[in-house]
Design an enzyme around this catalytic site. Structure first.
Site, PDB file in Angstrom:
ATOM      1  N   GLU A 154      16.208  -2.613  -0.874  1.00 32.44           N
ATOM      2  CA  GLU A 154      16.026  -3.775  -1.757  1.00 32.44           C
ATOM      3  C   GLU A 154      15.108  -4.819  -1.139  1.00 32.44           C
ATOM      4  O   GLU A 154      14.738  -5.797  -1.781  1.00 32.44           O
ATOM      5  CB  GLU A 154      17.376  -4.414  -2.109  1.00 32.44           C
ATOM      6  CG  GLU A 154      18.366  -3.461  -2.748  1.00 32.44           C
ATOM      7  CD  GLU A 154      17.757  -2.634  -3.874  1.00 32.44           C
ATOM      8  OE1 GLU A 154      17.264  -3.238  -4.838  1.00 32.44           O
ATOM      9  OE2 GLU A 154      17.777  -1.392  -3.767  1.00 32.44           O
ATOM     10  N   ARG A 181     -12.591   4.199   2.520  1.00 35.59           N
ATOM     11  CA  ARG A 181     -13.741   4.806   1.837  1.00 35.59           C
ATOM     12  C   ARG A 181     -14.987   3.941   1.908  1.00 35.59           C
ATOM     13  O   ARG A 181     -16.091   4.412   1.709  1.00 35.59           O
ATOM     14  CB  ARG A 181     -13.393   5.149   0.392  1.00 35.59           C
ATOM     15  CG  ARG A 181     -13.192   3.948  -0.497  1.00 35.59           C
ATOM     16  CD  ARG A 181     -12.730   4.380  -1.880  1.00 35.59           C
ATOM     17  NE  ARG A 181     -13.672   5.288  -2.505  1.00 35.59           N
ATOM     18  CZ  ARG A 181     -14.873   4.943  -2.994  1.00 35.59           C
ATOM     19  NH1 ARG A 181     -15.248   3.686  -2.925  1.00 35.59           N
ATOM     20  NH2 ARG A 181     -15.666   5.828  -3.538  1.00 35.59           N
TER      21      ARG A 181
HETATM   22  C1  9WO Z   1      12.871  -5.145  -6.184  1.00 37.08           C
HETATM   23  C2  9WO Z   1      13.010  -6.008  -7.250  1.00 37.08           C
HETATM   24  C3  9WO Z   1      13.893  -6.033  -8.317  1.00 37.08           C
HETATM   25  C4  9WO Z   1      13.778  -7.061  -9.271  1.00 37.08           C
HETATM   26  C5  9WO Z   1      12.772  -7.999  -9.148  1.00 37.08           C
HETATM   27  C6  9WO Z   1      11.878  -7.962  -8.075  1.00 37.08           C
HETATM   28  C7  9WO Z   1      12.024  -6.962  -7.150  1.00 37.08           C
HETATM   29  N1  9WO Z   1      11.318  -6.710  -6.066  1.00 37.08           N
HETATM   30  C8  9WO Z   1      11.820  -5.629  -5.473  1.00 37.08           C
HETATM   31  C9  9WO Z   1      11.297  -5.110  -4.250  1.00 37.08           C
HETATM   32  O1  9WO Z   1      10.378  -5.682  -3.681  1.00 37.08           O
HETATM   33  N2  9WO Z   1      11.869  -3.963  -3.787  1.00 37.08           N
HETATM   34  C10 9WO Z   1      11.445  -3.285  -2.628  1.00 37.08           C
HETATM   35  C11 9WO Z   1      10.864  -1.929  -2.726  1.00 37.08           C
HETATM   36  C12 9WO Z   1      11.555  -3.848  -1.278  1.00 37.08           C
HETATM   37  C13 9WO Z   1      10.243  -3.756  -0.545  1.00 37.08           C
HETATM   38  C14 9WO Z   1       9.442  -2.490  -0.817  1.00 37.08           C
HETATM   39  N3  9WO Z   1       9.542  -2.085  -2.176  1.00 37.08           N
HETATM   40  C15 9WO Z   1       8.476  -2.213  -2.996  1.00 37.08           C
HETATM   41  C16 9WO Z   1       7.204  -2.624  -2.700  1.00 37.08           C
HETATM   42  N4  9WO Z   1       8.542  -1.958  -4.296  1.00 37.08           N
HETATM   43  N5  9WO Z   1       7.349  -2.213  -4.857  1.00 37.08           N
HETATM   44  C17 9WO Z   1       6.516  -2.609  -3.897  1.00 37.08           C
HETATM   45  C18 9WO Z   1       5.155  -2.987  -4.157  1.00 37.08           C
HETATM   46  C19 9WO Z   1       4.319  -3.381  -3.143  1.00 37.08           C
HETATM   47  C20 9WO Z   1       3.011  -3.766  -3.442  1.00 37.08           C
HETATM   48  N6  9WO Z   1       2.558  -3.743  -4.700  1.00 37.08           N
HETATM   49  C21 9WO Z   1       3.360  -3.360  -5.703  1.00 37.08           C
HETATM   50  C22 9WO Z   1       4.677  -2.977  -5.469  1.00 37.08           C
END
Ligand code: 9WO
Length: 251
Positions: A122, A160
């Protein structure tokens, strides 16, 4: 400039074979045009279970990454780079970050070293961010299950554009977005595919006419699909003329 050094803190270094083992990015790494190294926070744990996560204070679903193994992994990466005389920028891939675009790719491309932190679960214990100055970068407004794919997206965009990474026939400067416009259409053999012919101008061999046609197509596509890209961009004289022609119906 020395070849850029990219370090990634991740629980899943094997995932990065998709980047380092294939295509343009794989060849660039093999040619040592850059280096990509990995730090697994699990290797910085002390307990028998090699614990990297725990339940969130305050309750709720899911798990939170422990500060200590991440802190030790980040510090190890920084220490190696500092010994090489490099000062890295530290980047946490997160939906809360600055949106990645080609301008940010070019900016990060000037760094001689980056340490990327890919989170899981999370999220990460907030106190890690008090011990390390991390810039946050997002690849888009969606939640994934970890930062590894975003880290690979960023690294692919960075690698790249390193000089020599693309085959000599290609040029990063001619790519879509390199000049702020969408790409023009592409054609290859056969000349006639199911009755659809290649535009005559591309076959005639007049390089000036080909360049004008491609620019006109790029401007038309950009105006139709992403007009906000044109609004935020200075147009050259030729571009203004071609756009005017598009507006007023000729071709
Ligand atoms: C979970 C979440 C749920 C409800 C609202 C916001 C939220 N954010 C996250 C979240 O950041 N979850 C994680 C999974 C913890 C860190 C790594 N994770 C992640 C990174 N999910 N998506 C990304 C990410 C990174 C960069 N660009 C797009 C998505």
């Amino acid at each position: 400039m020395k070849a850029p050094s990219y370090h990634v803190v991740t629980l899943f270094p094997e995932m990065f074979a998709a980047l380092t083992g294939y295509g343009v990015s794989g060849r660039a790494v093999r040619k040592q045009l850059c280096s990509v190294k990995f730090w697994d926070p699990r290797d910085f744990t002390q307990d028998n279970y090699r614990t990297v996560d725990d339940r969130p204070f305050g309750g709720g679903p899911g798990m939170v990454m422990l500060a200590e193994p991440l802190d030790l992994a980040l510090t190890a990466a920084k220490t190696v780079l500092r010994r090489e005389g490099r000062v890295p920028r530290l980047i946490y891939l997160s939906p809360q970050g600055r949106r990645l675009d080609q301008a940010l790719v070019e900016e990060l491309g000037t760094a001689e070293a980056l340490v990327l932190l890919a989170g899981r679960y999370e999220g990460i214990d907030e106190r890690l961010f008090e011990r390390h100055t991390l810039e946050e970068v997002s690849i888009g407004d969606y939640v994934l299950s970890g930062g590894e794919l975003p880290a690979m997206v960023l690294l692919d965009a960075l690698i790249r554009r390193i000089h020599g990474a693309l085959g000599h026939a290609d040029s990063a400067a001619e790519d879509s977005f390199a000049d702020g416009l969408l790409d023009c259409p592409h054609y290859t053999r056969p000349e006639d595919y199911l009755g659809r012919r290649v535009p005559e101008v591309l076959r005639a061999g007049d390089h000036g006419e080909v360049a004008r046609w491609r620019l006109r197509q790029a401007l038309r596509r950009t105006r139709e699909r992403r007009p906000e890209l044109l609004a935020g961009r200075v147009l050259s004289g030729q571009e203004k003329v071609l756009l005017d022609e598009l507006e007023h119906g000729s071709s």
